[in-house]
Design a protein around this motif. Sequence first.
Motif, PDB file in Angstrom:
ATOM      1  N   ILE A  42       0.840  -1.212   0.000  1.00  0.00           N
ATOM      2  CA  ILE A  42       0.000   0.000   0.000  1.00  0.00           C
ATOM      3  C   ILE A  42       0.871   1.256   0.000  1.00  0.00           C
ATOM      4  CG2 ILE A  42      -1.773   1.299   1.251  1.00  0.00           C
ATOM      5  CD1 ILE A  42      -2.700  -1.443   2.419  1.00  0.00           C
ATOM      6  N   GLN A  79     -11.440   1.145   5.387  1.00  0.00           N
ATOM      7  CA  GLN A  79     -11.151   1.461   3.992  1.00  0.00           C
ATOM      8  C   GLN A  79      -9.874   2.292   3.890  1.00  0.00           C
ATOM      9  OE1 GLN A  79     -14.412   3.517   2.246  1.00  0.00           O
ATOM     10  NE2 GLN A  79     -14.351   2.257   0.403  1.00  0.00           N
ATOM     11  N   TRP A 138      -6.780   0.144   4.325  1.00  0.00           N
ATOM     12  CA  TRP A 138      -6.367  -0.647   3.158  1.00  0.00           C
ATOM     13  C   TRP A 138      -5.924   0.224   1.978  1.00  0.00           C
ATOM     14  CZ3 TRP A 138      -4.829  -5.423   3.610  1.00  0.00           C
ATOM     15  CH2 TRP A 138      -5.325  -6.184   4.677  1.00  0.00           C
ATOM     16  N   SER A 139      -6.014   1.553   2.134  1.00  0.00           N
ATOM     17  CA  SER A 139      -5.523   2.382   1.035  1.00  0.00           C
ATOM     18  C   SER A 139      -4.432   3.343   1.476  1.00  0.00           C
ATOM     19  CB  SER A 139      -6.684   3.168   0.416  1.00  0.00           C
ATOM     20  OG  SER A 139      -7.288   3.951   1.420  1.00  0.00           O
ATOM     21  N   ASN A 140      -4.234   3.491   2.785  1.00  0.00           N
ATOM     22  CA  ASN A 140      -3.285   4.507   3.230  1.00  0.00           C
ATOM     23  C   ASN A 140      -2.341   3.998   4.316  1.00  0.00           C
ATOM     24  OD1 ASN A 140      -2.123   7.023   3.237  1.00  0.00           O
ATOM     25  ND2 ASN A 140      -3.590   7.892   4.698  1.00  0.00           N
TER      26      ASN A 140
END
Lengths: 250, 681
Positions: B536, B578, B581-583
Amino acid sequence: MNLTLKVWRQENADDPGHFEVYMAQDISPDMSFLEMLDIVNEYIIADDGEPIAFDSDCREGICGACSMVINGVPHGGQQGTTACQLHMRHFCSGDTVTIEPWRATAFPVHRDLIVDRTSFERIQQAGGFISVRTGSVPDANATLVPKGDADLAMDAAQCIGCGACVAACKNASAMLFVAAKVSHLSLVPQGQPERERRAIAMVKQMDKEGFGNCTVTGACEAVCPKEISIDFIGRLNREYGRAILKKGNA
Amino acid sequence: MVAKKKTAKSKVKTSVNKSSRNSADSMNVSSRAKKPFSLKPNIPPGPISEKWEKHKFNLKLVTPANKRKFEIIVVGSGLAGASSAATLAELGYNVKCFCYQDSPRRAHSIAAQGGINAAKNYQNDGDSVYRLFYDTVKGGDYRSREANVYRLAQVSVDIIDQCSAQGVPFAREYGGLLANRSFGGAQVSRTFYARGQTGQQLLLGAYSALNRQIGLGKVKMHCRTEMLDIVLVNGHAKGIVVRDMVTGKISRHSAHAVVLATGGYGNAFFLSTNAKGCNVTATFRAYKRGAGFANPCYTQIHPTCIPVSGSHQSKLTLMSESLRNDGRVWVPKDKKVAEKIRRGELKPSDVSEENRDYYLESKYPSFGNLVPRDLASRNAKEVCDEGRGVVASGLGVYLDFTDAIERLGENTVRERYGNLFDMYEKITGTNAYQNPMTIYPAVHYTMGGLWVDYNLMSNLPGLFAIGEANFSDHGANRLGASALMQGLADGYFVLPYTIGQYLAEIGEGDRPSLDDPAFISVQDEVECRINTMLSIKGERTPTSFHRELGQIMWDKCGMERNKTQLQEAIKLIPRLRQEFWSNLKIPGENASLNQSLERAGRVADFLEFGELMCRDALQREESCGGHFRSEHQTTEGEAKRNDDDFSYVSAWEYMGENKNPKLHKEPLKYEEVKMTQRNYK
Ligand SMILES: Cc1cc2nc3c(=O)[nH]c(=O)nc-3n(C[C@H](O)[C@H](O)[C@H](O)COP(=O)(O)OP(=O)(O)OC[C@H]3O[C@@H](n4cnc5c(N)ncnc54)[C@H](O)[C@@H]3O)c2cc1C
Ligand code: SF4
Ligand code: FES
């Protein structure tokens, strides 16, 4: 407060390792030493570095996981205090603080401040127990234990297996640790049947693991976070001598 | 299935044994082989006092010669894990035991201070198995299973014998007999203790038994090894996938059965009295593979912890409950006085007696400062919410020993609580002989856990859960000194019998090879997840996500809960997930000792599990034990149970990614104990 940290960095057992300097800024006196390291680590990560690896779990001074030499003294030199219980109010702004792992042949470094203490495990597996099968035991009050013996056994049983005694000793001897373990079990009546076997087996394993000899410098007692008395080393020597006389060197 | 297994040749070690499975079956990955979810408590019939004896007699046995042909995985080396691993090995089974610390002795059980209960009646003060049973059911606010609790009380007496024989240095009287004390408001003295470190001494006992078996080669110990997933083959738990925390190597381990003894999930709140590494991963992974998760919303908040000192706080420290025997809890009557104290303009000694509110003593005249944990906690929150807290953050009340010191002398107080006062001074820098302590409630224990039947087996055959990891015997609230008892009861005296039934049923051939597709596929999933997290390369550390989740949980699913807040949490948590899982930012790689990666894996699971806790709290439209819904209280502000609609165990079934979990109910029947409303006025 602001501190300068000189921290031992070592990627793995094969890396020779080196010191690295970090600034710890805006540290509150209410933080524990490990909380201070947590904060520094968050900054290191933000700067795309790799955080300082160190062991800790309970952070209450009882599990024995935390293990670092702070300014040359294992656990940092506050009497009866583990590194996790050491608080920043004992430092002054502007201080330079050196942080290193336990250093002993029998405790190779895994990474940074984390060492491999499985040598302690093997010493205990060699004989640090009373052989009883679950369920096959008498009622607890059928074995009377004089309060004095129970209390002394408890003094020894407080050892948290941290390894600071080894780290403090110029010979890297594990005598205080082994003495605490042997004394605990030899002081209670339940431990009598295996008393000699235990002392011999544990001392033998200790020697095999590459710990040094004890020259009674007392450095171990001074840093022990549970203040285990060096008298127990005398007791271990007597236990061992007695066992050899009775059993021969098995 | 049993009959087919009998024909299987014992190819225990390596070869794939598919005797009872056709080849299409063996191609199944775990999820396809799932059996329909069902909860069968398997409570034996008959009078409560005879159930366990009869059940033991009826359980199938594995003959001594056959035991060595079975392999059992035990994850966890705390009181429950170490005691069961050692006992199973003594019986002749081959055991593999796992823990994430560098030594089994460092498991979180080590931190327990107060003591362990047992119905020995050594004090001749009227204790009995029945009384301990009764107290536990009542203390659990009638949300536990009677038959299990009765068995717990029965075997409690054997635990003390066992530990004493191992050399545990329990406190003694001058005559050499075991000493007891009364604990947590119990009316009898049934608590055994070893100074302020009962947990360490009991664990050292279990650990020494474990060491003996490691030395004998019957237990293979894997330290610094974290279980990351569980493997099912044809719906049965047959192994685990683990990560070596030093090298990063992912490996598979197969066995005939898997026992989870992985402790509680209090760290969902980030700040708790649990050890830093405590996590929900093992039990949550089992849940995601089909095991029921029971009563996740039942958490215990302990009233006497050291207050949070700042945003750097990494964990909270418990001060033993025994302090409430002599300390008096108070805050100023007037908010303005409290404000001055918070700003450091007034000292507690400046507040005159008539301006102090000893709120527990005035509200609960008969129990006073010794009211149960949940009441003491909630009342502290209430006075602080009114603005009368006395530490800088506003979240703290006084625990004052001035009267006790006057009455008993400083020496007596020192004898009773010296080590606690020392610890308090180490952490806060304050001498509590001269100034009152400040305390505030903190998350301490989780009553929820994997759903298990009377045999401690989950709804997934072959998967057992013991100790704090199961939903256990404490109902909606655990009594002081009963967790150590339950962990050791499960590990020494219950599981070693009950697991035999399952093993005898399946036979020694039923151990799949590590090359079974189910194993390969789970390992792939584990590796893929780790790689995803590492790739990520965002901005935020695992700890920062954990702190944020903890704050949501504490604010909205903590000491007091209500519908609106829980619904908010159920919206907020997925958003945070969320972002995770993206940052997420994890430095380094998998193939080395990487503590950020370890943390990230645990936080990822908490981020899903926290939502489940909130859902459970939301559906339980009543207050009971540690679960207080502000909509459900009496006019006096006490918890109001709803026995007609909610005397059940909630067990949640995982339904898949982004799908709502499904609630199943195990009804609770009270045949022995009459349900009454608690009253401590
Ligand atoms: C400060 C404190 C004081 C307490 N005092 C008391 C008391 O006085 N009396 C009382 O009865 N109770 C007390 N309790 C509660 C009690 O200590 C615990 O409930 C109990 O010890 C739990 O034991 P356990 O064996 O179930 O789990 P734990 O002791 O928590 O052990 C869990 C084990 O699982 C392992 N593990 C976890 N996850 C993984 C994974 N993913 N992979 C591999 N291994 C894993 C860990 O390494 C560890 O070995 C106290 C709790 C706290 C926090
Ligand atoms: S004797 Fe003291 S210093 Fe040595 S391992 Fe035990 S507690 Fe640590
Ligand atoms: S972290 Fe447990 S003793 Fe320091």
